[in-house]
Enzyme design. Structure first.
Site, PDB file in Angstrom:
ATOM      1  N   GLU A   1      42.487  34.677  42.147  1.00 35.36           N
ATOM      2  CA  GLU A   1      41.660  33.651  42.799  1.00 35.36           C
ATOM      3  C   GLU A   1      40.200  34.077  42.815  1.00 35.36           C
ATOM      4  O   GLU A   1      39.876  35.219  43.172  1.00 35.36           O
ATOM      5  CB  GLU A   1      42.174  33.432  44.226  1.00 35.36           C
ATOM      6  CG  GLU A   1      42.246  32.000  44.636  1.00 35.36           C
ATOM      7  CD  GLU A   1      43.120  31.133  43.728  1.00 35.36           C
ATOM      8  OE1 GLU A   1      42.588  30.534  42.767  1.00 35.36           O
ATOM      9  OE2 GLU A   1      44.334  31.064  43.974  1.00 35.36           O
ATOM     10  N   HIS A   2      39.340  33.162  42.415  1.00 33.91           N
ATOM     11  CA  HIS A   2      37.887  33.413  42.346  1.00 33.91           C
ATOM     12  C   HIS A   2      37.567  34.563  41.386  1.00 33.91           C
ATOM     13  O   HIS A   2      36.594  35.287  41.587  1.00 33.91           O
ATOM     14  CB  HIS A   2      37.300  33.669  43.739  1.00 33.91           C
ATOM     15  CG  HIS A   2      37.243  32.436  44.592  1.00 33.91           C
ATOM     16  ND1 HIS A   2      36.114  31.672  44.729  1.00 33.91           N
ATOM     17  CD2 HIS A   2      38.210  31.813  45.325  1.00 33.91           C
ATOM     18  CE1 HIS A   2      36.374  30.641  45.541  1.00 33.91           C
ATOM     19  NE2 HIS A   2      37.650  30.699  45.896  1.00 33.91           N
TER      20      HIS A   2
ATOM     21  N   ASP B   1      37.781  33.770  37.927  1.00 36.83           N
ATOM     22  CA  ASP B   1      37.401  33.170  36.625  1.00 36.83           C
ATOM     23  C   ASP B   1      35.899  33.194  36.377  1.00 36.83           C
ATOM     24  O   ASP B   1      35.435  33.611  35.313  1.00 36.83           O
ATOM     25  CB  ASP B   1      37.994  31.759  36.439  1.00 36.83           C
ATOM     26  CG  ASP B   1      37.596  30.728  37.478  1.00 36.83           C
ATOM     27  OD1 ASP B   1      36.965  31.100  38.496  1.00 36.83           O
ATOM     28  OD2 ASP B   1      37.904  29.526  37.269  1.00 36.83           O
TER      29      ASP B   1
ATOM     30  N   GLY C   1      43.300  21.666  46.189  1.00 37.51           N
ATOM     31  CA  GLY C   1      43.277  22.911  45.409  1.00 37.51           C
ATOM     32  C   GLY C   1      44.180  22.831  44.194  1.00 37.51           C
ATOM     33  O   GLY C   1      44.598  23.846  43.652  1.00 37.51           O
TER      34      GLY C   1
ATOM     35  N   SER D   1      43.332  20.871  41.507  1.00 36.04           N
ATOM     36  CA  SER D   1      42.499  20.551  40.348  1.00 36.04           C
ATOM     37  C   SER D   1      42.480  19.091  39.946  1.00 36.04           C
ATOM     38  O   SER D   1      42.404  18.759  38.766  1.00 36.04           O
ATOM     39  CB  SER D   1      43.014  21.368  39.158  1.00 36.04           C
ATOM     40  OG  SER D   1      42.004  22.125  38.668  1.00 36.04           O
ATOM     41  N   SER D   2      42.517  18.208  40.948  1.00 33.16           N
ATOM     42  CA  SER D   2      42.449  16.781  40.604  1.00 33.16           C
ATOM     43  C   SER D   2      41.121  16.476  39.914  1.00 33.16           C
ATOM     44  O   SER D   2      41.064  15.656  38.998  1.00 33.16           O
ATOM     45  CB  SER D   2      42.616  15.913  41.848  1.00 33.16           C
ATOM     46  OG  SER D   2      41.604  16.214  42.781  1.00 33.16           O
TER      47      SER D   2
ATOM     48  N   ASP E   1      40.451  25.766  35.570  1.00 32.31           N
ATOM     49  CA  ASP E   1      41.124  24.486  35.766  1.00 32.31           C
ATOM     50  C   ASP E   1      41.183  23.681  34.467  1.00 32.31           C
ATOM     51  O   ASP E   1      42.223  23.126  34.101  1.00 32.31           O
ATOM     52  CB  ASP E   1      40.405  23.669  36.845  1.00 32.31           C
ATOM     53  CG  ASP E   1      40.238  24.456  38.133  1.00 32.31           C
ATOM     54  OD1 ASP E   1      40.876  25.500  38.262  1.00 32.31           O
ATOM     55  OD2 ASP E   1      39.466  24.023  38.998  1.00 32.31           O
TER      56      ASP E   1
ATOM     57  N   LYS F   1      36.018  19.362  46.451  1.00 32.50           N
ATOM     58  CA  LYS F   1      35.099  20.151  45.637  1.00 32.50           C
ATOM     59  C   LYS F   1      33.665  19.632  45.730  1.00 32.50           C
ATOM     60  O   LYS F   1      32.713  20.378  45.625  1.00 32.50           O
ATOM     61  CB  LYS F   1      35.551  20.056  44.184  1.00 32.50           C
ATOM     62  CG  LYS F   1      35.555  21.364  43.454  1.00 32.50           C
ATOM     63  CD  LYS F   1      35.969  21.106  42.021  1.00 32.50           C
ATOM     64  CE  LYS F   1      36.291  22.399  41.304  1.00 32.50           C
ATOM     65  NZ  LYS F   1      36.738  22.164  39.945  1.00 32.50           N
TER      66      LYS F   1
HETATM   67  C1  GLA Z   1      38.291  26.216  41.931  1.00 33.55           C
HETATM   68  C2  GLA Z   1      37.424  26.352  40.689  1.00 33.55           C
HETATM   69  C3  GLA Z   1      38.011  27.359  39.720  1.00 33.55           C
HETATM   70  C4  GLA Z   1      38.335  28.680  40.419  1.00 33.55           C
HETATM   71  C5  GLA Z   1      39.118  28.441  41.708  1.00 33.55           C
HETATM   72  C6  GLA Z   1      39.308  29.704  42.523  1.00 33.55           C
HETATM   73  O1  GLA Z   1      39.502  25.647  41.574  1.00 33.55           O
HETATM   74  O2  GLA Z   1      37.276  25.111  40.050  1.00 33.55           O
HETATM   75  O3  GLA Z   1      37.147  27.542  38.649  1.00 33.55           O
HETATM   76  O4  GLA Z   1      37.180  29.417  40.666  1.00 33.55           O
HETATM   77  O5  GLA Z   1      38.488  27.478  42.538  1.00 33.55           O
HETATM   78  O6  GLA Z   1      40.102  30.606  41.845  1.00 33.55           O
END
Ligand code: GLA
Length: 452
Positions: A47-48, A50, A141, A143-144, A188, A232
Protein backbone atom coordinates in the site's frame (compact mmCIF):
# COMPACT_ATOMS: atom_id res chain seq x y z
CA UNK A 1 -26.86 -7.80 -33.12
CA UNK A 2 -23.85 -9.58 -31.62
CA UNK A 3 -23.73 -9.41 -27.86
CA UNK A 4 -20.50 -9.89 -25.91
CA UNK A 5 -20.22 -13.56 -25.10
CA UNK A 6 -16.44 -13.68 -25.12
CA UNK A 7 -14.68 -16.27 -23.02
CA UNK A 8 -14.26 -15.04 -19.50
CA UNK A 9 -17.31 -12.78 -19.37
CA UNK A 10 -19.67 -13.81 -16.57
CA UNK A 11 -23.38 -14.46 -17.01
CA UNK A 12 -24.15 -11.40 -14.90
CA UNK A 13 -21.87 -9.26 -17.08
CA UNK A 14 -23.52 -10.63 -20.20
CA UNK A 15 -26.91 -9.53 -18.89
CA UNK A 16 -25.57 -6.17 -17.82
CA UNK A 17 -24.00 -5.53 -21.20
CA UNK A 18 -27.22 -6.51 -23.02
CA UNK A 19 -29.18 -4.03 -20.91
CA UNK A 20 -26.59 -1.33 -21.60
CA UNK A 21 -26.62 -1.94 -25.35
CA UNK A 22 -30.44 -1.71 -25.36
CA UNK A 23 -30.34 1.45 -23.25
CA UNK A 24 -27.80 2.95 -25.66
CA UNK A 25 -30.12 2.49 -28.62
CA UNK A 26 -33.05 3.92 -26.63
CA UNK A 27 -31.22 7.02 -25.38
CA UNK A 28 -28.83 7.81 -28.26
CA UNK A 29 -31.17 6.71 -31.04
CA UNK A 30 -28.70 4.53 -32.96
CA UNK A 31 -26.97 1.21 -32.22
CA UNK A 32 -23.81 0.97 -30.12
CA UNK A 33 -20.78 -0.15 -32.10
CA UNK A 34 -18.56 -1.33 -29.24
CA UNK A 35 -18.71 -2.25 -25.60
CA UNK A 36 -15.85 -1.72 -23.19
CA UNK A 37 -15.35 -3.34 -19.78
CA UNK A 38 -12.73 -2.15 -17.26
CA UNK A 39 -12.64 -3.84 -13.83
CA UNK A 40 -11.92 -2.35 -10.41
CA UNK A 41 -9.27 -3.89 -8.20
CA UNK A 42 -8.53 -4.91 -4.66
CA UNK A 43 -4.97 -4.50 -3.46
CA UNK A 44 -3.82 -7.52 -1.45
CA UNK A 45 -0.50 -6.03 -0.33
CA UNK A 46 1.85 -3.14 -1.08
CA UNK A 47 0.00 0.00 0.00
CA UNK A 48 1.28 3.43 -1.04
CA UNK A 49 4.32 1.82 -2.60
CA UNK A 50 3.41 2.36 -6.26
CA UNK A 51 4.19 6.10 -6.49
CA UNK A 52 7.40 5.30 -4.65
CA UNK A 53 8.44 3.02 -7.50
CA UNK A 54 8.05 -0.08 -5.31
CA UNK A 55 5.93 -3.17 -6.02
CA UNK A 56 2.27 -3.94 -5.33
CA UNK A 57 0.20 -7.13 -5.28
CA UNK A 58 -3.40 -6.47 -6.42
CA UNK A 59 -6.03 -8.42 -8.34
CA UNK A 60 -8.90 -7.28 -10.56
CA UNK A 61 -12.43 -7.84 -9.25
CA UNK A 62 -15.74 -8.79 -10.81
CA UNK A 63 -17.08 -5.25 -10.51
CA UNK A 64 -16.45 -2.99 -13.46
CA UNK A 65 -17.21 0.07 -15.52
CA UNK A 66 -18.86 -0.75 -18.84
CA UNK A 67 -19.31 1.72 -21.67
CA UNK A 68 -21.42 1.23 -24.78
CA UNK A 69 -20.31 3.59 -27.54
CA UNK A 70 -20.62 4.72 -31.12
CA UNK A 71 -18.22 7.11 -32.90
CA UNK A 72 -19.32 10.59 -33.96
CA UNK A 73 -18.34 12.54 -37.03
CA UNK A 74 -17.32 15.58 -34.97
CA UNK A 75 -14.77 15.60 -32.12
CA UNK A 76 -17.42 15.92 -29.37
CA UNK A 77 -17.66 13.50 -26.46
CA UNK A 78 -21.23 13.07 -25.30
CA UNK A 79 -21.10 11.31 -21.96
CA UNK A 80 -24.18 9.81 -20.31
CA UNK A 81 -24.62 7.46 -17.39
CA UNK A 82 -27.16 4.69 -16.91
CA UNK A 83 -27.60 6.01 -13.36
CA UNK A 84 -29.52 9.27 -12.91
CA UNK A 85 -27.02 10.24 -10.18
CA UNK A 86 -24.52 11.26 -12.86
CA UNK A 87 -25.64 14.14 -15.10
CA UNK A 88 -24.96 14.16 -18.83
CA UNK A 89 -21.75 15.88 -19.93
CA UNK A 90 -20.52 17.18 -23.31
CA UNK A 91 -17.02 18.36 -24.16
CA UNK A 92 -14.69 18.58 -27.17
CA UNK A 93 -11.87 16.03 -27.51
CA UNK A 94 -8.54 17.89 -27.36
CA UNK A 95 -5.20 17.93 -25.58
CA UNK A 96 -6.23 20.94 -23.46
CA UNK A 97 -9.68 20.32 -21.97
CA UNK A 98 -10.73 22.68 -19.17
CA UNK A 99 -11.92 20.62 -16.17
CA UNK A 100 -15.39 20.72 -14.62
CA UNK A 101 -15.63 21.75 -10.96
CA UNK A 102 -13.76 19.44 -8.53
CA UNK A 103 -15.62 16.20 -7.80
CA UNK A 104 -17.56 16.18 -11.11
CA UNK A 105 -17.70 12.66 -12.52
CA UNK A 106 -17.05 14.00 -16.03
CA UNK A 107 -13.49 14.91 -15.06
CA UNK A 108 -12.46 11.23 -15.17
CA UNK A 109 -13.65 11.03 -18.76
CA UNK A 110 -11.88 14.30 -19.59
CA UNK A 111 -8.71 12.99 -17.92
CA UNK A 112 -8.64 10.00 -20.26
CA UNK A 113 -9.57 12.00 -23.36
CA UNK A 114 -6.99 14.73 -22.78
CA UNK A 115 -4.29 12.19 -21.94
CA UNK A 116 -4.93 10.22 -25.13
CA UNK A 117 -5.19 13.36 -27.27
CA UNK A 118 -1.78 14.49 -26.01
CA UNK A 119 -0.24 11.15 -27.09
CA UNK A 120 -2.23 10.28 -30.21
CA UNK A 121 -2.94 13.78 -31.56
CA UNK A 122 -4.37 13.80 -35.07
CA UNK A 123 -5.10 10.06 -34.98
CA UNK A 124 -8.14 10.92 -32.86
CA UNK A 125 -10.54 12.58 -35.30
CA UNK A 126 -13.78 11.19 -33.87
CA UNK A 127 -15.63 12.02 -30.73
CA UNK A 128 -18.15 9.49 -29.43
CA UNK A 129 -21.50 8.96 -27.77
CA UNK A 130 -20.75 7.09 -24.55
CA UNK A 131 -23.19 5.43 -22.17
CA UNK A 132 -21.53 4.40 -18.90
CA UNK A 133 -22.67 1.78 -16.41
CA UNK A 134 -20.55 1.20 -13.31
CA UNK A 135 -21.08 -1.17 -10.38
CA UNK A 136 -17.86 -0.60 -8.41
CA UNK A 137 -18.78 1.13 -5.14
CA UNK A 138 -17.26 4.61 -5.21
CA UNK A 139 -15.02 5.93 -2.43
CA UNK A 140 -14.43 2.32 -1.36
CA UNK A 141 -10.76 1.96 -2.28
CA UNK A 142 -11.71 -0.41 -5.11
CA UNK A 143 -10.59 1.88 -7.91
CA UNK A 144 -13.90 2.96 -9.38
CA UNK A 145 -12.26 6.14 -10.65
CA UNK A 146 -9.35 4.49 -12.43
CA UNK A 147 -11.72 1.94 -13.98
CA UNK A 148 -13.73 4.90 -15.30
CA UNK A 149 -10.57 6.45 -16.73
CA UNK A 150 -9.46 3.16 -18.32
CA UNK A 151 -12.92 2.49 -19.78
CA UNK A 152 -13.14 6.02 -21.21
CA UNK A 153 -9.69 5.74 -22.75
CA UNK A 154 -10.55 2.42 -24.40
CA UNK A 155 -13.85 3.89 -25.62
CA UNK A 156 -12.16 6.88 -27.28
CA UNK A 157 -9.57 4.60 -28.90
CA UNK A 158 -12.29 2.20 -30.10
CA UNK A 159 -14.30 5.09 -31.59
CA UNK A 160 -11.22 6.05 -33.61
CA UNK A 161 -10.14 2.47 -34.39
CA UNK A 162 -6.72 3.27 -32.92
CA UNK A 163 -4.85 0.43 -31.20
CA UNK A 164 -2.56 1.21 -28.30
CA UNK A 165 -1.05 -1.76 -26.41
CA UNK A 166 -2.48 -2.10 -22.92
CA UNK A 167 1.06 -1.97 -21.47
CA UNK A 168 1.48 1.47 -23.06
CA UNK A 169 -1.88 2.66 -21.77
CA UNK A 170 -0.90 1.46 -18.30
CA UNK A 171 2.10 3.83 -18.55
CA UNK A 172 0.08 6.77 -19.95
CA UNK A 173 -3.09 6.73 -17.88
CA UNK A 174 -1.70 7.32 -14.35
CA UNK A 175 -0.27 10.63 -15.55
CA UNK A 176 -3.53 11.38 -17.39
CA UNK A 177 -5.57 10.74 -14.23
CA UNK A 178 -3.58 13.35 -12.30
CA UNK A 179 -5.90 15.75 -14.16
CA UNK A 180 -8.31 15.28 -11.23
CA UNK A 181 -5.65 16.53 -8.82
CA UNK A 182 -4.60 13.34 -6.99
CA UNK A 183 -0.90 12.45 -7.21
CA UNK A 184 -1.69 8.72 -7.53
CA UNK A 185 0.67 5.99 -8.67
CA UNK A 186 0.06 3.46 -11.44
CA UNK A 187 -1.32 0.39 -9.66
CA UNK A 188 -5.00 0.89 -10.39
CA UNK A 189 -4.79 1.47 -14.13
CA UNK A 190 -2.22 -1.32 -14.62
CA UNK A 191 -4.44 -3.80 -12.76
CA UNK A 192 -7.57 -2.81 -14.63
CA UNK A 193 -5.76 -3.21 -17.95
CA UNK A 194 -3.41 -6.13 -17.41
CA UNK A 195 -4.97 -8.45 -14.82
CA UNK A 196 -5.42 -12.12 -15.61
CA UNK A 197 -8.33 -14.26 -14.47
CA UNK A 198 -7.62 -16.49 -11.51
CA UNK A 199 -4.42 -14.68 -10.47
CA UNK A 200 -3.08 -11.79 -8.47
CA UNK A 201 -0.51 -9.56 -10.15
CA UNK A 202 2.85 -8.43 -8.98
CA UNK A 203 3.43 -5.03 -10.53
CA UNK A 204 6.73 -3.15 -10.55
CA UNK A 205 7.04 0.44 -11.73
CA UNK A 206 9.37 2.75 -13.65
CA UNK A 207 9.46 0.85 -15.96
CA UNK A 208 6.18 -1.03 -15.59
CA UNK A 209 6.55 -4.81 -15.27
CA UNK A 210 3.76 -7.24 -14.47
CA UNK A 211 3.74 -10.95 -13.61
CA UNK A 212 0.97 -13.22 -12.39
CA UNK A 213 1.02 -14.68 -8.89
CA UNK A 214 -1.14 -17.64 -7.80
CA UNK A 215 -3.63 -17.28 -4.96
CA UNK A 216 -3.86 -19.96 -2.26
CA UNK A 217 -6.34 -22.73 -3.01
CA UNK A 218 -9.10 -23.17 -0.44
CA UNK A 219 -9.21 -19.51 0.67
CA UNK A 220 -11.59 -16.67 -0.15
CA UNK A 221 -10.85 -12.99 -0.59
CA UNK A 222 -13.56 -11.09 1.28
CA UNK A 223 -13.81 -7.32 1.02
CA UNK A 224 -15.79 -5.35 3.63
CA UNK A 225 -16.75 -1.70 3.34
CA UNK A 226 -16.20 0.42 6.46
CA UNK A 227 -19.13 2.61 5.32
CA UNK A 228 -16.73 5.58 5.42
CA UNK A 229 -16.48 7.09 1.94
CA UNK A 230 -12.97 8.06 0.87
CA UNK A 231 -13.54 9.84 -2.43
CA UNK A 232 -10.36 10.30 -4.46
CA UNK A 233 -11.51 13.70 -5.64
CA UNK A 234 -12.86 14.70 -2.20
CA UNK A 235 -11.50 14.93 1.33
CA UNK A 236 -9.13 11.96 0.97
CA UNK A 237 -7.27 13.74 -1.84
CA UNK A 238 -5.38 16.13 0.41
CA UNK A 239 -4.43 13.44 2.91
CA UNK A 240 -3.27 11.18 0.05
CA UNK A 241 -1.22 13.92 -1.62
CA UNK A 242 0.43 14.78 1.69
CA UNK A 243 1.76 11.21 1.88
CA UNK A 244 3.23 11.56 -1.62
CA UNK A 245 4.92 14.83 -0.65
CA UNK A 246 6.30 13.36 2.58
CA UNK A 247 7.94 10.61 0.50
CA UNK A 248 9.44 13.20 -1.85
CA UNK A 249 10.84 15.10 1.13
CA UNK A 250 12.24 11.87 2.56
CA UNK A 251 14.14 11.39 -0.72
CA UNK A 252 15.71 14.86 -0.38
CA UNK A 253 16.78 14.10 3.22
CA UNK A 254 18.21 10.70 2.28
CA UNK A 255 20.17 12.25 -0.61
CA UNK A 256 21.73 14.63 1.88
CA UNK A 257 22.47 11.93 4.46
CA UNK A 258 23.87 9.40 1.98
CA UNK A 259 25.98 12.13 0.38
CA UNK A 260 28.65 10.88 -1.99
CA UNK A 261 27.59 7.27 -1.29
CA UNK A 262 24.70 7.89 -3.67
CA UNK A 263 25.51 7.59 -7.40
CA UNK A 264 22.65 9.92 -8.43
CA UNK A 265 19.69 11.79 -7.01
CA UNK A 266 16.56 9.95 -5.85
CA UNK A 267 13.36 10.43 -7.81
CA UNK A 268 11.55 8.01 -5.53
CA UNK A 269 12.37 5.90 -2.47
CA UNK A 270 12.29 2.95 -4.85
CA UNK A 271 15.41 4.30 -6.58
CA UNK A 272 17.30 2.97 -3.55
CA UNK A 273 16.36 -0.56 -4.65
CA UNK A 274 17.54 0.14 -8.20
CA UNK A 275 20.82 1.76 -7.09
CA UNK A 276 21.65 -0.82 -4.40
CA UNK A 277 20.05 -4.05 -5.65
CA UNK A 278 21.86 -6.21 -3.11
CA UNK A 279 21.05 -4.15 -0.02
CA UNK A 280 17.78 -4.68 1.86
CA UNK A 281 15.79 -1.44 1.72
CA UNK A 282 15.42 -1.32 5.50
CA UNK A 283 19.23 -0.89 5.71
CA UNK A 284 18.62 2.74 4.77
CA UNK A 285 16.27 3.49 7.64
CA UNK A 286 18.99 4.03 10.31
CA UNK A 287 20.25 7.05 8.33
CA UNK A 288 16.90 8.67 9.04
CA UNK A 289 16.44 7.37 12.59
CA UNK A 290 19.77 8.96 13.53
CA UNK A 291 18.61 12.39 12.36
CA UNK A 292 14.83 12.62 12.44
CA UNK A 293 12.29 12.52 15.27
CA UNK A 294 9.16 10.34 15.16
CA UNK A 295 6.98 13.46 15.33
CA UNK A 296 6.11 15.55 12.28
CA UNK A 297 8.53 18.35 11.43
CA UNK A 298 8.05 21.76 9.89
CA UNK A 299 9.39 22.56 6.45
CA UNK A 300 11.98 24.89 8.03
CA UNK A 301 13.32 22.07 10.21
CA UNK A 302 13.61 19.75 7.21
CA UNK A 303 15.17 22.46 5.06
CA UNK A 304 17.76 23.20 7.77
CA UNK A 305 18.73 19.52 7.85
CA UNK A 306 19.17 19.42 4.08
CA UNK A 307 20.89 22.81 3.90
CA UNK A 308 18.35 24.49 1.66
CA UNK A 309 15.59 27.06 2.10
CA UNK A 310 11.99 26.11 2.99
CA UNK A 311 10.80 28.06 -0.08
CA UNK A 312 13.02 26.07 -2.41
CA UNK A 313 11.93 22.79 -0.82
CA UNK A 314 8.27 23.78 -1.03
CA UNK A 315 8.67 24.43 -4.72
CA UNK A 316 10.77 21.33 -5.48
CA UNK A 317 8.47 18.91 -3.65
CA UNK A 318 5.11 20.65 -4.21
CA UNK A 319 4.82 20.77 -0.42
CA UNK A 320 1.56 21.99 1.08
CA UNK A 321 0.98 22.35 4.83
CA UNK A 322 3.70 22.47 7.42
CA UNK A 323 3.85 19.12 9.24
CA UNK A 324 5.68 16.21 7.62
CA UNK A 325 6.26 12.87 9.36
CA UNK A 326 9.17 11.61 7.27
CA UNK A 327 10.53 8.89 9.51
CA UNK A 328 7.36 6.83 10.06
CA UNK A 329 6.29 7.29 6.42
CA UNK A 330 9.62 6.00 5.12
CA UNK A 331 9.58 3.11 7.59
CA UNK A 332 6.19 2.07 6.19
CA UNK A 333 7.22 2.32 2.54
CA UNK A 334 10.52 0.46 2.91
CA UNK A 335 9.06 -2.28 5.12
CA UNK A 336 5.98 -2.66 2.92
CA UNK A 337 8.15 -3.25 -0.14
CA UNK A 338 9.89 -6.05 1.78
CA UNK A 339 6.52 -7.55 2.69
CA UNK A 340 5.50 -7.63 -0.99
CA UNK A 341 8.65 -9.62 -1.79
CA UNK A 342 7.96 -12.08 1.03
CA UNK A 343 4.27 -12.27 0.14
CA UNK A 344 4.99 -13.18 -3.45
CA UNK A 345 7.24 -16.02 -2.23
CA UNK A 346 4.59 -17.18 0.27
CA UNK A 347 1.93 -17.24 -2.46
CA UNK A 348 4.17 -19.14 -4.86
CA UNK A 349 4.79 -21.66 -2.05
CA UNK A 350 1.02 -21.88 -1.38
CA UNK A 351 1.68 -20.71 2.20
CA UNK A 352 -1.59 -18.93 3.05
CA UNK A 353 -0.75 -18.54 6.73
CA UNK A 354 2.52 -16.72 6.01
CA UNK A 355 0.68 -14.52 3.53
CA UNK A 356 -2.00 -13.73 6.13
CA UNK A 357 0.64 -12.70 8.67
CA UNK A 358 2.13 -10.31 6.13
CA UNK A 359 -1.33 -8.81 5.53
CA UNK A 360 -1.71 -8.23 9.29
CA UNK A 361 1.75 -6.67 9.51
CA UNK A 362 0.96 -4.44 6.54
CA UNK A 363 -2.17 -3.22 8.26
CA UNK A 364 -0.27 -2.37 11.44
CA UNK A 365 2.23 -0.39 9.41
CA UNK A 366 -0.53 1.42 7.46
CA UNK A 367 -2.22 2.31 10.75
CA UNK A 368 0.76 3.28 12.90
CA UNK A 369 3.37 4.59 10.46
CA UNK A 370 1.38 5.74 7.43
CA UNK A 371 -1.66 6.81 9.52
CA UNK A 372 -4.23 6.00 6.86
CA UNK A 373 -6.67 3.97 8.98
CA UNK A 374 -9.77 5.20 10.82
CA UNK A 375 -11.85 3.86 13.76
CA UNK A 376 -14.35 2.06 11.51
CA UNK A 377 -11.58 0.23 9.62
CA UNK A 378 -10.01 -0.71 12.96
CA UNK A 379 -13.28 -2.14 14.20
CA UNK A 380 -13.74 -4.17 11.03
CA UNK A 381 -10.21 -5.55 11.35
CA UNK A 382 -10.74 -6.50 14.99
CA UNK A 383 -13.99 -8.31 14.20
CA UNK A 384 -12.42 -10.00 11.16
CA UNK A 385 -9.53 -11.37 13.23
CA UNK A 386 -11.94 -12.60 15.93
CA UNK A 387 -14.01 -14.20 13.17
CA UNK A 388 -11.01 -16.22 12.01
CA UNK A 389 -9.52 -14.23 9.11
CA UNK A 390 -6.03 -15.54 8.36
CA UNK A 391 -5.08 -12.00 7.34
CA UNK A 392 -6.96 -8.70 7.41
CA UNK A 393 -5.94 -5.22 6.33
CA UNK A 394 -7.22 -2.00 4.88
CA UNK A 395 -6.95 -1.83 1.12
CA UNK A 396 -6.40 1.06 -1.29
CA UNK A 397 -5.59 4.61 -0.31
CA UNK A 398 -7.17 4.27 3.17
CA UNK A 399 -8.90 7.02 5.21
CA UNK A 400 -12.06 4.87 4.94
CA UNK A 401 -13.07 2.51 2.16
CA UNK A 402 -12.64 -1.25 2.55
CA UNK A 403 -10.75 -3.99 4.32
CA UNK A 404 -9.54 -7.11 2.50
CA UNK A 405 -9.60 -10.42 4.36
CA UNK A 406 -8.15 -13.84 3.63
CA UNK A 407 -10.52 -16.48 5.00
CA UNK A 408 -10.33 -20.29 4.79
CA UNK A 409 -13.32 -21.48 2.76
CA UNK A 410 -14.94 -23.57 5.53
CA UNK A 411 -14.81 -20.48 7.79
CA UNK A 412 -16.52 -18.15 5.31
CA UNK A 413 -20.17 -18.55 6.49
CA UNK A 414 -19.20 -18.02 10.14
CA UNK A 415 -16.98 -15.09 9.19
CA UNK A 416 -19.79 -13.35 7.32
CA UNK A 417 -22.27 -13.96 10.13
CA UNK A 418 -19.99 -12.31 12.67
CA UNK A 419 -19.14 -9.35 10.45
CA UNK A 420 -22.83 -8.80 9.73
CA UNK A 421 -23.85 -9.13 13.36
CA UNK A 422 -21.10 -7.06 14.97
CA UNK A 423 -20.40 -4.47 12.31
CA UNK A 424 -23.25 -3.97 9.86
CA UNK A 425 -26.37 -4.74 11.91
CA UNK A 426 -26.22 -1.57 14.03
CA UNK A 427 -25.11 0.60 11.11
CA UNK A 428 -27.41 -0.33 8.24
CA UNK A 429 -31.14 0.28 8.30
CA UNK A 430 -33.58 -2.48 7.39
CA UNK A 431 -33.98 -1.45 3.77
CA UNK A 432 -30.24 -1.75 3.05
CA UNK A 433 -28.80 -5.04 1.88
CA UNK A 434 -25.54 -6.06 3.52
CA UNK A 435 -24.58 -7.64 0.19
CA UNK A 436 -23.97 -4.12 -1.10
CA UNK A 437 -21.18 -3.62 1.39
CA UNK A 438 -19.25 -6.83 1.61
CA UNK A 439 -18.14 -9.01 -1.25
CA UNK A 440 -16.41 -12.29 -2.00
CA UNK A 441 -14.19 -11.55 -4.99
CA UNK A 442 -12.68 -13.95 -7.49
CA UNK A 443 -9.72 -12.58 -9.46
CA UNK A 444 -10.97 -11.39 -12.86
CA UNK A 445 -9.34 -10.69 -16.21
CA UNK A 446 -8.41 -7.12 -17.12
CA UNK A 447 -10.19 -4.76 -19.49
CA UNK A 448 -11.65 -5.78 -22.85
CA UNK A 449 -13.24 -4.14 -25.90
CA UNK A 450 -16.02 -5.99 -27.73
CA UNK A 451 -16.98 -4.98 -31.27
CA UNK A 452 -20.74 -5.36 -31.75
C1 GLA B 1 -4.87 4.78 -4.57
C2 GLA B 1 -3.98 5.20 -5.72
C3 GLA B 1 -2.95 4.13 -6.05
C4 GLA B 1 -2.20 3.69 -4.79
C5 GLA B 1 -3.17 3.38 -3.65
C6 GLA B 1 -2.46 3.11 -2.34
O1 GLA B 1 -5.64 3.70 -4.97
O2 GLA B 1 -4.75 5.48 -6.87
O3 GLA B 1 -2.09 4.59 -7.03
O4 GLA B 1 -1.26 4.64 -4.41
O5 GLA B 1 -4.09 4.44 -3.44
O6 GLA B 1 -1.71 1.96 -2.42
Amino acid sequence: MNRPTAAGITHEEEERSSRLIDAFRATVGRPARCLVRAPGRVNLLGEHTDYNGLPVLPMAIDRSVMIALAPREDRTILLSNASADFPRRTYPLSDAIPPYAGGDWGNYSKAAAQGLASHCGAQLQHGADLLVDGNIPSGAGLSSSSALVVANALAVLAANEVDVPYETLAEWLPAAERYVGTLSGGMDQATSLLAQAGHALRIDFFPLRVRTVPLPAGYSIIVCHSLVQAEKSGAAKQAYNLRVIECRLACRVLERLLGTGLPRSLNTLGDLAALFPHRPLLDFLPYLTAQLPERPQSLSEIAALIGTSPERLREECGAVGNAFALLPRTRHVLSEAGRVEQAERALRDGDALAFGQLMDASHGSCRDDYEISCPELEELIRIAKEAGAVGARLTGAGFGGCTVNLVAEPEVPGFLTRIDRYFYRSRLDHSERVGHYRFIFKPRAGAAVYRL
